[in-house]
Design a protein around this motif. Structure first.
Motif, short mmCIF file in Angstrom:
data_model
loop_
_atom_site.label_atom_id
_atom_site.label_comp_id
_atom_site.label_asym_id
_atom_site.label_seq_id
_atom_site.Cartn_x
_atom_site.Cartn_y
_atom_site.Cartn_z
N LEU A 1 0.83 -1.20 0.00
CA LEU A 1 0.00 0.00 0.00
C LEU A 1 0.86 1.26 0.00
O LEU A 1 0.55 2.23 -0.67
CB LEU A 1 -0.91 -0.02 1.23
CG LEU A 1 -1.99 1.03 1.30
CD1 LEU A 1 -2.97 0.84 0.16
CD2 LEU A 1 -2.72 0.94 2.62
N ARG A 2 1.95 1.23 0.73
CA ARG A 2 2.85 2.38 0.74
C ARG A 2 3.51 2.57 -0.62
O ARG A 2 3.78 3.70 -1.05
CB ARG A 2 3.91 2.20 1.82
CG ARG A 2 3.34 2.40 3.23
CD ARG A 2 4.00 1.54 4.27
NE ARG A 2 5.36 1.95 4.55
CZ ARG A 2 6.16 1.31 5.40
NH1 ARG A 2 5.70 0.26 6.05
NH2 ARG A 2 7.38 1.72 5.61
N ILE B 1 -5.96 -5.47 -10.48
CA ILE B 1 -5.10 -6.42 -9.78
C ILE B 1 -5.41 -6.42 -8.29
O ILE B 1 -5.49 -7.47 -7.65
CB ILE B 1 -3.62 -6.08 -10.04
CG1 ILE B 1 -3.28 -6.27 -11.52
CG2 ILE B 1 -2.70 -6.94 -9.17
CD1 ILE B 1 -1.90 -5.79 -11.89
N VAL B 2 -5.62 -5.23 -7.74
CA VAL B 2 -5.85 -5.09 -6.30
C VAL B 2 -7.14 -5.78 -5.88
O VAL B 2 -7.17 -6.50 -4.87
CB VAL B 2 -5.87 -3.60 -5.90
CG1 VAL B 2 -6.43 -3.43 -4.49
CG2 VAL B 2 -4.47 -3.01 -5.98
N ILE C 1 -4.54 -7.05 0.12
CA ILE C 1 -4.19 -5.69 -0.30
C ILE C 1 -5.45 -4.86 -0.55
O ILE C 1 -5.47 -3.64 -0.34
CB ILE C 1 -3.26 -5.71 -1.53
CG1 ILE C 1 -2.73 -4.29 -1.79
CG2 ILE C 1 -3.96 -6.27 -2.74
CD1 ILE C 1 -1.62 -4.25 -2.79
N PHE C 2 -6.52 -5.51 -0.97
CA PHE C 2 -7.79 -4.81 -1.15
C PHE C 2 -8.27 -4.24 0.19
O PHE C 2 -8.63 -3.06 0.29
CB PHE C 2 -8.82 -5.79 -1.72
CG PHE C 2 -10.19 -5.20 -1.92
CD1 PHE C 2 -10.46 -4.39 -3.00
CD2 PHE C 2 -11.21 -5.46 -1.02
CE1 PHE C 2 -11.73 -3.85 -3.20
CE2 PHE C 2 -12.48 -4.92 -1.20
CZ PHE C 2 -12.73 -4.12 -2.30
N ILE C 3 -8.21 -5.07 1.22
CA ILE C 3 -8.64 -4.62 2.55
C ILE C 3 -7.68 -3.57 3.09
O ILE C 3 -8.08 -2.59 3.73
CB ILE C 3 -8.75 -5.82 3.50
CG1 ILE C 3 -9.88 -6.76 3.02
CG2 ILE C 3 -9.01 -5.38 4.93
CD1 ILE C 3 -9.88 -8.11 3.68
N ALA C 4 -6.37 -3.75 2.82
CA ALA C 4 -5.38 -2.76 3.28
C ALA C 4 -5.64 -1.41 2.61
O ALA C 4 -5.52 -0.36 3.25
CB ALA C 4 -3.97 -3.25 2.96
#
Length: 775
Positions: free
Chosen positions: A354-355, A372-373, A379-382
């Motif tokens: 995410l960063r 993709i996310v 990564i979706f939740i992040a």
């Protein structure tokens, strides 16, 4: 490439010549290269065509016919080569490369069938650059008396201009040095130091498909030799002997995309590992940068998505920026792209990824990146959590809508997406969809509730997820996942996710299951009666039916922990419902156990009537109850005789003087001197001289009793002086002026009972109650 089928017939031309019907299936070279066709695949495609009697495919003469021709499977062809014998097939390939015409005949062994002959043709061609198919010809059968220029045939005997080769027998050497060297190179690659597999060789030669580069055997030999260089360099890298100069030599001659995938991977990773120490490695990466470079770096860097690996990844992005802004975004996509070994990212890696989304400009808005996310729950939740933490709940809702739009309303293939749709007001998920989300990420519950709060759906969502929260709270998985869920539950509070304060009772049930604690009850955030009502509604709900018996002990201990106080016992008695006899009995045993262990800590306990018998029945130390009666008598300001009786009962119940000293001290402080002495006399008369002496000594030495003790000491001293005067041994006594000294007009009785004109009357027996703060 073409394949033809010749059949016999009785047809004769007008000139008297015999007609040989021939059917031909051919394709352009570009299509052959693109589809990587084999001779056997073309033969199968030929058989699929429905031919008419006029030799043309049905239905109409002249119409185009569409056929499906499968691609060469390198592994299958390699297996055929091994079955025929690698050395023998390599020798045939050398003879073909030497442009020598060959007739394969039978001797001791019969010739194989037509399908096997086609497999042999494919095997021979597979050990030559694919481009040589453009100049290759073969026949499954050709009579020696028929003139032809076919390079490789099966026959009954060899013609005068053919080389006779017996099936599976020894082969002659090619005449040309390049063709002979080609056979040696094949054997060396396969059987020598290189130790390459047959499949490796076939795969490499399939990529050599440009006919203009292969006009002679020398070109084929160079292609084969090039194969060895990258593999040798890659092998040296894997054994720790890699050199940057050797890698540069390989990449000067080969495009990265033309190398075998495992070699390209080894070379790119070698360069990526040396970017920090060797600027030339970074320069070389920039020079060869392509989508394949991004793919290889992405697959290599995905496991490096961590706090420790982040600086390294940032340096890769610096190189990508030098290669072009699009390269920077391409590298990010490949880092985020799922792989077979990492189909999804662990939670910590998702946070690092995410960063990185903030590195390329506009990456979060890039459609390809978001596609993709939304395929990876972590990564979706992040990303959702990131947007929520920055106050962009509207963007989080947009991302959910995008994910549902890409996957369809049912989120086909990604069932974990459906609960997010429910959070924004769509249909309720099935149990399987909830379980998919729970299995995907343990840090999702607050995210869901905060998103639901944005649309006013928090209570609806909380009710739906409740059974799954209960189940997850009661399960142990991996240490990392358990830590993630524990962190989520530790900060779960109604105010954070739009739930009413009364839901502290529900959250306390989860904390009880997971941690054995009840933070909502301890914080007193909800009026006690309201909390109690809601808690028992949740406690007796179907979701806890299988857990209640196991949770009874943790519930009691959470409300009334070890080393708790009287206030904790009173709280427990006020929370536990009196009609749940099993729970009441367990709570009573716990209270009794603590009372028996530390009776002096519970003197102020106010027992509820319905609990007295339950607790007293299981208590094993009667001393507490005697002590409690003593405290109750003290608080009721009972007579000296009653206090003495309770004191004696305490000694008989094995209570020590030290344990009973605090309540007796309180009683003495409120009494006149004569009643203090009366207490000592009563104790003496009840045959507890030792206890009376301890009490007398404590009062005499001023250790307790305050002003009343001082009055008693003055009283004793005056009496002793008076007795000495009566005996004629002293002058008339002069009592010291103290707070208890008699003033003008003060009677003897008022001096013994300050503030009173008559002696105090004995009080009634007090009820069983005590509320002293010292107990």
């Amino acid at each position: 490439m073409a394949i033809s089928v010749v059949t016999s017939s009785d047809l004769i031309t007008e000139g008297g010549r015999a007609v040989t019907p021939t059917r031909l299936l051919w394709t352009g070279w570009a299509d052959a290269v693109r589809s990587r066709m084999s001779w056997r695949a073309m033969a199968l495609a030929y058989q699929s065509v429905r031919w008419t009697d006029t030799m043309m495919p049905a239905p109409v003469r002249g119409d185009a016919v569409s056929v499906q021709i499968s691609e060469i499977a390198a592994g299958t062809v390699a297996d055929d080569i091994e079955r025929f014998g690698f050395d023998w097939v390599a020798g045939l390939a050398g003879l073909v490369l030497d442009r020598r015409r060959i007739a394969i005949v039978a001797d001791a062994m019969p010739l194989p069938g037509v399908a096997e002959r086609l497999r042999l043709f494919d095997a021979v061609c597979a050990l030559l650059p694919y481009a040589y198919r453009a100049r290759f010809s073969a026949a499954t059968w050709a009579k020696a008396n028929v003139e032809h220029r076919v390079l490789l045939t099966f026959s009954d005997t060899a013609a005068r201009d053919q080389n006779r080769v017996v099936w599976k027998a020894a082969l002659p050497r090619p005449h040309g040095s390049d063709a002979s060297g080609y056979v040696d190179a094949l054997l060396r690659l396969r059987n020598g130091e290189a130790q390459l597999s047959t499949s490796d060789i076939v795969q490499h030669l399939l990529a050599e498909s440009d006919p203009r580069r292969y006009s002679d055997a020398a070109a084929a030999l160079r292609a084969l030799q090039r194969m060895d260089l990258p593999r040798e360099v890659a092998r040296a890298i894997r054994s720790g002997r890699g050199r940057l100069a050797d890698v540069q030599s390989v990449l000067d001659e080969y495009r990265l995309e033309g190398l075998a995938p495992e070699i390209a991977q080894t070379l790119v990773r070698f360069l990526a590992d040396r970017v920090d120490d060797h600027p030339a490695a970074g320069d070389l990466l920039v020079r060869i940068w392509s989508t394949e470079t991004e793919r290889q770096l992405g697959a290599y860097g995905r496991p490096l998505l961590s706090d420790a690996g982040l600086p390294r990844l940032h340096r890769w992005f610096d190189l990508a920026r030098r290669a072009g802004r699009a390269s920077e975004l391409g590298l990010l996509r490949e880092l985020l792209r799922p792989t077979e070994t990492m189909p999804d990212l662990p939670s910590a890696s998702a946070s690092v990824a995410l960063r990185l989304l903030s590195v390329p400009h506009g990456a979060i808005d890039d459609a390809a990146t978001r596609q993709i996310v939304v395929g990876q729950p972590m990564i979706f939740i992040a990303l959702l959590r990131h947007l929520l933490n920055h106050g962009r709940t509207d963007r989080a809702v947009e991302l959910i809508e995008l994910g549902l739009g890409l996957r369809g309303p049912a989120a086909e293939g990604h069932p974990w997406l459906v609960p997010f749709g429910f959070a924004i007001g769509r249909g309720e998920p099935t149990n399987e969809q909830w379980q998919a989300l729970r299995d995907a990420d343990d840090r999702v519950w607050l995210v869901l509730l905060q998103i639901a709060d944005f649309g006013g759906h928090s209570m609806r969502l909380f009710a739906a997820m409740w059974p799954f929260l209960v189940d997850r709270a009661g399960r142990q998985t991996t240490p990392a996942r358990d830590a993630a869920f524990d962190a989520e539950l530790a900060v779960l509070a109604p105010t954070r996710c739009g739930l009413p304060e009364i839901e502290w009772a529900s959250i306390d049930v989860l904390n009880l299951i997971r941690f054995g604690s009840m933070p909502g009850l301890r914080a007193g955030a909800v009026p006690h009666e309201h909390y109690r009502e809601r808690f028992w509604t949740v406690w007796y709900s179907p979701s806890l039916a299988d857990r209640r018996s196991l949770l009874s002990a943790p519930l009691v201990r959470a409300i009334f922990p070890e080393s708790s106080t009287a206030a904790g016992a009173e709280l427990l008695m006020s929370v536990i419902p009196s009609d749940d006899l099993a729970l009441v009995q367990h709570a009573a045993q716990t209270i009794a156990r603590e009372i028996d262990a530390r009776p002096d800590q519970f003197g102020s306990l106010v027992f509820r009537p319905e609990w007295i018998d339950q607790i007293r029945r299981v208590s094993v130390r009667p001393g507490f109850w005697v002590y409690l009666e003593l405290c109750t008598a003290v608080e009721a300001n009972s007579s000296a005789r009653q206090i003495a009786a309770r004191y004696v009962q305490g000694l008989q119940a094995s209570l020590s003087f030290a344990q009973m000293e605090p309540p007796v001290d309180r009683w003495i402080r409120r009494q006149p001197a004569l009643l203090v002495e009366q207490l000592l006399i009563d104790l003496w008369q009840q045959d507890v001289a030792e206890g009376a002496e301890l009490l007398r000594r404590g009062v005499a030495e001023g250790r307790y009793g305050g002003r009343a003790a001082q009055q008693w000491r003055d009283f004793v001293q005056e009496r002793q002086l008076f007795a000495q005067w009566l005996a004629g041994r002293s002058k008339p006594p002069r009592r010291p002026r103290t707070a208890g000294h008699r003033g003008a007009g003060e009677s003897r009785l008022s001096r013994l009972f300050p503030g009173r004109s008559t002696a105090p009357e004995a009080t009634e027996e007090p009820p069983l109650r005590a509320n002293s703060s010292e107990v």
